[in-house]
Design a protein around this motif. Structure first.
Motif, PDB file in Angstrom:
ATOM      1  N   ALA A  22       0.854  -1.203   0.000  1.00 17.96           N
ATOM      2  CA  ALA A  22       0.000   0.000   0.000  1.00 17.96           C
ATOM      3  C   ALA A  22       0.882   1.243   0.000  1.00 17.96           C
ATOM      4  O   ALA A  22       0.594   2.227  -0.701  1.00 17.96           O
ATOM      5  N   PRO A  32      -4.656   3.716  -2.124  1.00 15.38           N
ATOM      6  CA  PRO A  32      -5.642   2.632  -2.081  1.00 15.38           C
ATOM      7  C   PRO A  32      -6.780   2.969  -1.116  1.00 15.38           C
ATOM      8  O   PRO A  32      -6.537   3.512  -0.041  1.00 15.38           O
ATOM      9  N   LYS A  33      -8.006   2.643  -1.543  1.00 10.38           N
ATOM     10  CA  LYS A  33      -9.150   3.020  -0.703  1.00 10.38           C
ATOM     11  C   LYS A  33     -10.250   1.953  -0.727  1.00 10.38           C
ATOM     12  O   LYS A  33     -10.629   1.456  -1.788  1.00 10.38           O
ATOM     13  N   ALA A  56      -7.640  -0.507   8.509  1.00  8.53           N
ATOM     14  CA  ALA A  56      -7.244   0.253   7.322  1.00  8.53           C
ATOM     15  C   ALA A  56      -6.212   1.317   7.690  1.00  8.53           C
ATOM     16  O   ALA A  56      -5.199   1.478   6.997  1.00  8.53           O
ATOM     17  N   ILE A  61      -4.180   2.221   4.140  1.00  7.78           N
ATOM     18  CA  ILE A  61      -5.256   2.162   3.142  1.00  7.78           C
ATOM     19  C   ILE A  61      -6.365   3.116   3.591  1.00  7.78           C
ATOM     20  O   ILE A  61      -6.748   3.090   4.758  1.00  7.78           O
ATOM     21  N   LEU A 273      -5.956  -4.373  -2.660  1.00  3.85           N
ATOM     22  CA  LEU A 273      -4.781  -4.124  -3.513  1.00  3.85           C
ATOM     23  C   LEU A 273      -4.826  -4.985  -4.784  1.00  3.85           C
ATOM     24  O   LEU A 273      -4.431  -4.536  -5.861  1.00  3.85           O
TER      25      LEU A 273
END
Ligand code: NAP
Length: 282
Positions: A22, A32-33, A56, A61, A273
């Motif tokens: 990430a 990245p979400k 997260a 992320i 991912l």
């Protein structure tokens, strides 16, 4: 006495790998979400969504929670999904279950872009499980396999007995595990004399939802026992395997808690991912 399979340590390894990847994406300007949709206020779903948010943050992320009222019409949930499907800054979408009764789970699952379907529930991803093609697959069956691979357990050529053929764990597990070349027997509620089958297994994987169903006398000495079950018992949680008797007979065993369930959040984020890479490839 069986070797204890340490799901927490394996989960920590996977989290570290996800975090490194990430951060690499971030250094290249891609953030990245994961977007999580929560319809209603089912207490367990609220807790799951919050724990994903915390995870997260630790994995670099981004996370956004979309909370919708329990009375939200299905069309509004579907249009939010459509908006997130078309939003290039969102790479994973998951909808917390259960949904309120007036919303069709099937309609919602089919609405998510298959490349953002981090829960592996879209019919296309379910098809990829059968065809053996690469896709996004559900975390719990993947966790059963990953925990074995990372513990150095040989699967090829072994006789694996999967107990349970549920849509979430047992059924997808059959086809995901087949890629690793075991011979597989699937047992379920209509299987007479379950022990007759589990005693023949080199690997027993339990995905039933019945506390301590599989006891030590149902296991071949030295066999690997992987327990995906989560049941409330003795004021805490326990698996489908009676750990105390099984650990005396098995060669290796995954406990509950601290086994399969420990990996699932890490694998969900790994799917964010994986989905992101599929989206960049298009
Ligand atoms: P499910 O859809 O209810 O499926 C249960 C399966 O067990 C069914 O195939 C059923 O047979 C079979 N079964 C029931 N009683 C049995 C018995 N006495 N002997 C043999 N088989 C029996 O459950 P699921 O959603 O797949 O979940 C399975 C377990 O995994 C549950 O404990 C659940 O809590 C757990 N789980 C864990 C995670 C995690 O993160 N670790 C995530 C999801 C689920 P029939 O098909 O004949 O009815």
């Amino acid at each position: 006495m069986a070797k204890l399979i340490d799901g927490k340590a394996i989960a920590a390894q996977i989290r570290e790998e996800v975090k490194v990847e990430a951060e690499k994406f971030r250094s290249e300007g891609v953030i990245p979400k994961l977007a999580v949709i929560l319809v209603g206020d089912d207490p367990a779903s609220v807790v799951y969504a919050q724990s994903k948010q915390k995870a997260a943050n630790k994995l670099s992320i981004d996370f956004e929670l979309f909370k919708m009222d329990a009375s939200t019409p299905e069309a509004d949930v579907l249009s939010l999904i459509e908006k997130l499907n078309n939003d290039p800054s969102v790479h994973g979408i998951m909808v917390e279950l259960p949904l309120p009764k007036h919303i069709s789970k099937e309609n919602v699952m089919s609405a998510v872009n298959p490349k953002k379907d981090v829960d592996g529930v879209h019919p296309i991803n379910r098809g990829y499980i059968l065809s053996g093609e690469e896709g996004l697959f559900p975390a719990t069956p993947e966790s059963c396999i990953e925990i074995m691979l990372r513990s150095g357990i040989e699967i090829e050529g072994k006789h694996a007995v999967i107990v349970g053929r549920g849509e979430t764990v047992g059924k997808p597990l059959v086809f995901l595990l087949l890629k690793h070349n075991p011979t597989i027997t699937v047992c379920h509620s209509r299987t007479p004399d379950l022990g007759q089958f589990t005693r023949q297994a080199d690997i027993v994987i339990a995905a039933v939802g019945k506390a301590k169903l599989i006891t030590g006398d149902m296991i071949k000495p030295g066999a690997v026992v992987i327990d995906a079950g989560i049941n409330e018992c003795d004021g805490g949680i326990c698996g489908d395997v009676d750990f105390e008797s099984a650990k005396e007979v098995a060669g290796a065993i995954s406990p509950v808690p601290g086994g399969v369930g420990s990996l699932t959040t890490a694998l969900l984020f790994r799917n964010v991912l994986k989905g992101l890479k599929m989206q960049l490839k298009k």
